[in-house]
Motif scaffolding. Structure first.
Motif, PDB file in Angstrom:
ATOM      1  N   TYR A  81      -9.732  -8.589  18.131  1.00 38.03           N
ATOM      2  CA  TYR A  81     -10.266  -9.747  17.411  1.00 38.03           C
ATOM      3  C   TYR A  81     -10.570 -10.854  18.419  1.00 38.03           C
ATOM      4  O   TYR A  81      -9.703 -11.243  19.203  1.00 38.03           O
TER       5      TYR A  81
ATOM      6  N   GLY B  65     -17.261  -8.112   4.770  1.00 36.38           N
ATOM      7  CA  GLY B  65     -16.051  -8.896   4.942  1.00 36.38           C
ATOM      8  C   GLY B  65     -14.806  -8.242   4.381  1.00 36.38           C
ATOM      9  O   GLY B  65     -13.686  -8.627   4.756  1.00 36.38           O
TER      10      GLY B  65
ATOM     11  N   TYR C 241     -19.033 -10.566   8.766  1.00 33.77           N
ATOM     12  CA  TYR C 241     -18.607 -10.878  10.136  1.00 33.77           C
ATOM     13  C   TYR C 241     -19.333  -9.936  11.087  1.00 33.77           C
ATOM     14  O   TYR C 241     -20.014  -8.999  10.656  1.00 33.77           O
TER      15      TYR C 241
ATOM     16  N   THR D 269     -14.693 -12.992  14.508  1.00 36.41           N
ATOM     17  CA  THR D 269     -14.427 -13.726  13.271  1.00 36.41           C
ATOM     18  C   THR D 269     -14.203 -15.201  13.547  1.00 36.41           C
ATOM     19  O   THR D 269     -14.018 -15.619  14.690  1.00 36.41           O
TER      20      THR D 269
ATOM     21  N   LEU E 167      -8.372 -15.484   8.624  1.00 35.25           N
ATOM     22  CA  LEU E 167      -7.981 -14.126   8.279  1.00 35.25           C
ATOM     23  C   LEU E 167      -6.717 -14.105   7.431  1.00 35.25           C
ATOM     24  O   LEU E 167      -5.686 -14.629   7.850  1.00 35.25           O
TER      25      LEU E 167
END
Length: 310
Positions: free
Chosen positions: A180, A210, A220, A237, A241
């Motif tokens: 991420y 998403g 995203y 992102t 989250l």
């Protein structure tokens, strides 16, 4: 170096390596030779408390199959520490499992995985050239050498080299390293890791569903990368989250998701995100005893056929 550390690390070497001749620098090797070895030498690093080591190992192996190397107690950091150490080797992915008996020296515990490299000096040089920061300089141990690098976006990875080359069976299904990053660092991370790994982008979706990050109201950016190190998915992102998205570092591919989840639940794991379907796969999130969170997925029939070339 204390005799106990030497004995422990030699025991670890015996547990995970074969008698294959040592990797040596080849004077005829091109200077820009690739440093990756093969996907089966990518191990996810899992840290749990000593009380949870056996429970985690039992649940993980019952879920994915495979076996554990003999557990040893060793010093695996360049400064004094003590941990149990073992490899959980499954057809779907390998875990380096640590149960520290002492406080964990910084920055260990924040690295997501370990990559075997063919030449540590060349790997460090290549990582720096590709934009990585070497946050733990190369340090020796009786079975090889290690270092920790950080990529743009704060992504930590350990690099390791063994004097005696390990010999692990190829995975039945290659797991994916799930990274991420923010939009600010996505390009720098992707560019740097591709240069280091000599990988390729296999898909780049600027508007991925998403639901894959727990945001059914949004999209995203998702980038899938493959290299000699294995598979990686880069999830770009805004950081909004819901739990547990972003807590997992590895995605494990299995043939039958429902059957795998049943095995996990029977051995103490908790399903945090029930199965959903997106991008040709069914996926779920599971927390194993000790708190380790993993994504587990199976491919739809057409996607599985493409992946195997059938």
């Amino acid at each position: 170096m204390k005799p106990t550390r030497i004995l422990a690390l030699f025991a670890l070497a015996a547990a995970v390596a074969t008698s294959t001749p040592a990797i040596a620098k080849d004077a005829t090797k091109p200077r820009d030779a690739a440093v990756a070895v093969a996907p089966q030498y990518d191990t996810t690093h899992v840290y749990v408390t000593p009380d949870d080591v056996d429970k985690f190992a039992a649940s993980f192996l019952a879920t994915f199959g495979g076996k554990s190397t003999k557990q040893v107690v060793a010093t695996v950091t360049p400064t004094p520490s003590s941990t149990t150490s073992q490899l959980l080797q499954t057809p779907a992915g390998t875990v380096s499992l640590f149960g520290f008996k002492t406080p964990i020296p910084y920055p260990f515990g924040a690295e997501r995985n370990g990559y075997l490299v063919a030449d540590m000096d060349e790997a460090i040089k290549a990582a720096r050239a590709a934009g990585a920061d070497v946050i733990v300089s190369t340090f020796p141990d009786p079975i090889g050498r290690d270092a920790v690098v950080q990529w743009p976006g704060g992504v930590n990875m350990q690099l390791y080299w063994h004097t005696t080359k390990p010999d692990y069976a190829p995975f039945e299904r290659i797991p994916e390293n799930r990274v991420y990053v923010s939009p600010d660092k996505a390009a720098a991370f992707t560019r740097g890791f591709l240069a280091f790994s000599r990988g390729k982008i296999v898909s780049d979706d600027a508007k991925a569903p998403g639901v894959e990050i727990g945001r059914t109201d949004a999209t995203y950016k998702r980038i899938r990368i493959e290299s000699a190190f294995g598979k990686m998915v880069v999830l770009v992102t805004d950081g909004h989250l819901p739990y547990p998205y972003g807590r997992e570092t590895t995605g494990y591919e299995v043939a039958d998701l429902a059957a795998t989840l049943a095995k996990a639940k029977e051995t103490g794991a908790t399903v945090l995100v029930e199965p959903y379907t997106s991008d040709g796969r069914s996926a779920a999130f599971v927390m194993f005893p000790g708190g380790y969170i993993a994504e587990i997925h199976s491919l739809a029939e057409k996607s599985a056929a493409r992946a195997t070339g059938k």
